[in-house]
Scaffold this motif. Structure first.
Motif: not given
Ligand SMILES: C[S@@+](CC[C@H](N)C(=O)[O-])C[C@H]1O[C@@H](n2cnc3c(N)ncnc32)[C@H](O)[C@@H]1O
Length: 490
Positions: A13, A119, A121-122, A266, A283-284, A286-287, A339, A341, A343
């Motif tokens: 990640l 959406y 997430g965080r 994560r 791990d917050l 995003n990608h 994960y 999602f 793109l």
């Molecule tokens: C390592 S966590 C990142 C933090 C997460 N967004 C959270 O709310 O805790 C990975 C998760 O984030 C979301 N995520 C990460 N990158 C994303 C992106 N480019 N588009 C949509 N969802 C994404 C997916 O749900 C994924 O399983």
């Protein structure tokens, strides 16, 4: 022996960033922006319930922002507040003021983010400008879930028999979760998504999965489901009962799915050490497939070999931009499967195809013997990208299509004759046509559904993702077919 081997080669990640204190003017700007952007669904309970647009991202990308400012912390959800305090108490530097040993922390938690209008997430944002190459995050090893910690926690005789790093970390996660208030990791565990919030493909309902009929993604999902069930059965029978005080009640399959859903989405494989770890806060992040930053581990200077997780950003970030890392060069199928999602714009998207020797070929046995001597399997998978495929696939196809003993003596994969080249090309074209026939809908059908944006948005998120996924696959198959159709060689 437990094994989720195909998951172990996951690239890391990427970088993560952390919660941060914005300046007053920063908060004011956020609030101003929030008034202009009202599109998001309900904000989570905490934080400044702001939505603003990143200056650099598409206008549909939006955030709700959680600030590290103590005044604002009062509005945080209790889980995020407790998590933030836990990080600070355990040595994560989150102050926006420089100290003798630390540069100011530049990151801040966004409670809600969007990517490509969906959406996500965080996430973590820059609270002010961040320069290219700047280190934005340092997380001490003692906060991470690693195999090393599993070895320290569980009896050696038991954990040593589990070679798979994922499985040992998964057990650790279940063990700590079952400890409840007694777990050192409770503030972190409390902010992890629940099973319902996790949305990897292997947890989708059959109704949603039906939309992937004909797609190779469906069989990949079934394989992962089977694998998880096998692991659960094995560990539940042979390993967990041997671990003292593991949990007051037997772990059920849903808890197991939660732990592995968390790990798949994560956990990081540090590029430098190839160790797998779950790194709180990092791990917050995003990608983004367009990002080249990643989470790695480094030895702490004068730290007696102790390491920390770090992230160096790969570009300049303006204030309020979402900071991304790359989870590796993942296809949409992998993203969806692990994960939850996918793109629309993903340069690493591909369709995996599996090609095998024809068992009715008179040279079948001889070819099998030769492949074995080259250390190759008679059944091989290759990725087809929008604009390319691996040279190894062309070589294997040529080999499969050889029809004389003489040509079999040529170097593996070389062009042996025009007719062999034509057969190899035909084999691939036929394969593509067969794959496309498996889908109940055509490329044009799916494009039409997506073009009608208003209607498309009324579909549920999983339905939208399934349609995007199968459309992406069809586009790749069609593009490869078009590129090859008028060609005389692979
Ligand atoms: C390592 S966590 C990142 C933090 C997460 N967004 C959270 O709310 O805790 C990975 C998760 O984030 C979301 N995520 C990460 N990158 C994303 C992106 N480019 N588009 C949509 N969802 C994404 C997916 O749900 C994924 O399983």
């Amino acid at each position: 022996m437990s094994s989720l081997l195909f998951l172990l080669d996951r690239p890391p990640l990427v970088s993560r960033s952390a919660g941060k204190k914005p300046t007053k003017s920063f908060r004011q700007r956020l609030l101003r922006r929030s008034c202009r952007n009202k599109e998001r669904k309900g904000c989570s309970s905490g934080g400044i319930l702001c939505l603003f647009q990143s200056p650099r991202r598409r206008s549909s990308d939006a955030f709700s922002f959680t600030s590290g400012d103590p005044a604002v912390q009062k509005g945080w959800s209790s889980e995020i507040s407790a998590f933030y305090d836990w990080l600070k108490e355990n040595g994560v530097y989150l102050s926006e003021k420089a100290s003798w040993t630390h540069a100011p922390h530049r990151l801040v938690i966004a409670e809600e983010t969007k990517d490509e209008g969906e959406y996500s997430g965080r996430g973590l944002l820059s609270s002010r400008s961040v320069n290219l190459g700047e280190k934005v995050l340092e997380i001490p090893e003692k906060l991470m879930f690693t195999r090393k910690l599993a070895l320290e926690t569980f009896p050696t005789s038991i954990i040593a028999s589990i070679e798979d790093e994922y499985v040992s970390i998964g057990l650790l996660l279940l063990y700590e979760k079952a400890k409840g208030f007694d777990s050192f990791f409770k503030p972190y565990l409390d902010i992890l998504p629940t099973l319902d919030e996790l949305n990897p493909l292997f947890l989708w309902s059959n109704k949603d999965l039906d939309l992937l009929q004909g797609s190779p993604t469906l069989s990949a999902c079934e394989q992962l489901r089977d694998k998880l069930l096998r692991e659960y059965t094995y560990l539940g029978k042979n390993i967990i009962p041997q671990i003292p005080n593991f949990a007051s009640k037997p772990i059920d399959f849903k808890q197991f799915q939660w732990a592995f859903g968390i790990l798949f989405s994560r956990a990081i494989c540090f590029p430098s050490s190839k160790r797998i770890a779950l790194v709180p806060y990092a791990d917050l992040l995003n990608h983004s497939p367009f990002c080249s930053a990643f989470i790695d581990e480094e030895k702490i200077p004068f730290g007696n070999g102790v390491t920390e997780a770090v992230v160096y950003v790969d570009r300049l970030y303006e204030p309020y931009e979402q900071v991304y890392v790359s989870y590796g060069p993942r296809s949409n199928q992998e993203l969806l499967l692990l994960y939850g999602f996918s793109l629309e714009r993903n340069p690493f998207d591909c369709v995996e195809i599996t090609i095998g020797l024809d068992k009715t070929d008179p040279l079948y046995l001889e070819k099998c013997r030769m492949l074995e001597s080259y250390g190759k399997s008679p059944l091989q998978s290759f990725p087809l990208y929008m604009d390319r495929y691996p040279v190894e696939m062309a070589e294997f196809l040529r080999f499969c299509c050889i029809d004389t003993e003489t040509d079999l003596q040529a170097d593996f994969g070389t062009i042996v004759s025009a007719s062999n080249e034509e057969s190899a090309l035909d084999k691939l074209l036929n394969y593509i046509v067969d794959q496309l026939r498996k889908y109940p809908t055509s490329l044009e059908d799916d494009e039409k559904i997506i073009r009608d944006r208003a209607m498309f948005q009324t579909l549920e998120k999983n339905q939208r993702m399934a349609i995007r996924q199968r459309l992406g696959e069809k586009r790749i198959l069609h593009a490869t077919w078009r590129n090859l159709q008028n060609s005389s060689h692979l």
